[in-house]
Every structure is written in structure tokens, then in C-alpha cells.
Enzyme design. Structure first.
Site: not given
Ligand code: UDP
Ligand code: MG
Length: 194
Positions: A126, A137, A157, A160
Site C-alpha cells: 500500500t 507502487r 498510491n 486500487h
Molecule cells: N490508506 C492510507 N493510509 C493507511 C491505510 C490506507 O492512505 O494507513 C489508503 C490508501 O489509499 C489505500 C486505501 O486507503 O489504498 C485502502 O486501504 P487498504 O488497506 O485497503 O490498502 P490497499 O488494499 O489499497 O493496499
Molecule cells: Mg484494499
């Protein structure tokens, strides 16, 4: 098992002009584009993608934020005025909605063997500073996990990707109508079945 998964190229990916580079990584590995469109969604739609009603998920992103802050030795309460995971998650959902509606996104439905996991690997961690080189990423972002919170916004990032089969099914139905999804064979399909 052949399965489908949803990828969104978020507004930062579109604005940086790297849509082609991102899509080619999925094509290169043999994943099939079953549906694809550019769309500028409104806040109601974005709130369906990031539903505050999915309590467990909201709490989990809040917990994740707390852990990230701890890891970097920072005080989240100072930046967000709360240490409650669900409250943090709710704030994050609001920022995510703002981010996802800040420009057009490219929504893609990918199909292939084990596609959910494969796509997650290609996308990478992430946070930019944790994502390894070779992942989307890791190659195109570098921000630390907490950095965006300091300016009260979601982390940018680029993409999705559905996190599991439940998310994938929900997101396929949310983003694509049945008549937008195409069934055809890629030339290399048999090769990748192994
Ligand atoms: N996100 C963030 N900070 C955090 C966790 C999440 O900015 O500590 C944002 C980021 O844009 C991320 C989205 O929230 O893509 C959804 O979080 P998730 O844990 O589902 O991460 P992903 O599946 O996108 O890796
Ligand atoms: Mg996610």
C-alpha cells in the site's frame, strides 16, 4: 481457478499519464481485460466503493493506520484528534471518497488464473516506501505510510485492487454492468494454463 478482480487506476495514475504503463503490467503477465472504462464518479458512488457501513473493514484500515504511526514513532492522535480505530477509519473513508472523485479513474476487470493474488503482487504494498521495486507502487511512488495523514488526505498510491474474492465480487457488480463484460480468448491463454 479462473477468477475476476477489479483494478482502478486512481486519479493520480491518470493525471500522471501512466495508464498505459500500468495496464501493460497486467497484460504482460497474461491477465485478460474482460472490461475497461474511464469514468469520473460522484461522491455517492465512491461511498459505495468505500462503505463506512462495512464496519470491520473500516476498523481494519483505522487499526492499520495506528500501527503505521507506531512503527514510525509518531503520534496519530496529534494528527487526527482520535485514537479510536473505527473513527480513524471513518475519517479515512471520507478522504478516500474525496480522492477517488478528484478526477477520472480507469476501471478494469481482469480475468485469469488466481488473478486476485497475482494482481495484488503486481500492485505491491500500500505504501510507496514499503513497496518493492518491480511492483507498480514500488516503481512509481515513494511516500511513507503516515505522510498523507499530515495533510489530512488519503495516500496517493495509483491503483486500487480487490483484496479478496468477496471484495472482487462486490466491486465487479458495483463498477460493471453485465453488458460491459466481454468473453473472448487471448492468443496465449492455453500457454498460461500451464
Ligand atoms: N490508506 C492510507 N493510509 C493507511 C491505510 C490506507 O492512505 O494507513 C489508503 C490508501 O489509499 C489505500 C486505501 O486507503 O489504498 C485502502 O486501504 P487498504 O488497506 O485497503 O490498502 P490497499 O488494499 O489499497 O493496499
Ligand atoms: Mg484494499
Amino acid at each position: 481457478m479462473t477468477e475476476r478482480t477489479v483494478v482502478l487506476i486512481k486519479p493520480d495514475g491518470v493525471k500522471r499519464g501512466i495508464v498505459g504503463q500500468i495496464i501493460s503490467r497486467f497484460e504482460n503477465v497474461g491477465l485478460k481485460i474482460a472490461a475497461m472504462k474511464m469514468i469520473w464518479i460522484d461522491k455517492d458512488f465512491a461511498a459505495k466503493h468505500y462503505p463506512v457501513s462495512r464496519k470491520q473493514w473500516v476498523e481494519s484500515i483505522g487499526k492499520r493506520a495506528l500501527e503505521t504511526y507506531k512503527e514510525y514513532g509518531r503520534d496519530l492522535g496529534e494528527d487526527l484528534d482520535t485514537m479510536e480505530p473505527y473513527e480513524i477509519g471513518k475519517k479515512m473513508c471520507k478522504w478516500l471518497v474525496e480522492f477517488l472523485t478528484s478526477g477520472p479513474v480507469v476501471a478494469i476487470l481482469l480475468e485469469g488464473e488466481n488473478s486476485i493474488n497475482t494482481v495484488r503482487k503486481i500492485v505491491g504494498h500500500t505504501f510507496g516506501d514499503k513497496a518493492v521495486p518491480g511492483t507498480i507502487r514500488g516503481d512509481f511512488t515513494k511516500a511513507r505510510g503516515y505522510a498523507s495523514f499530515m495533510s489530512k488526505r488519503a495516500g496517493h498510491n495509483l491503483v486500487h485492487a480487490s483484496g479478496n474474492s468477496e471484495e472482487a465480487e462486490f466491486e465487479e457488480e458495483l463498477w460493471f454492468k453485465k453488458n460491459e463484460i466481454y468473453s473472448y480468448k487471448r492468443l496465449d491463454e492455453e500457454m498460461y494454463l500451464g
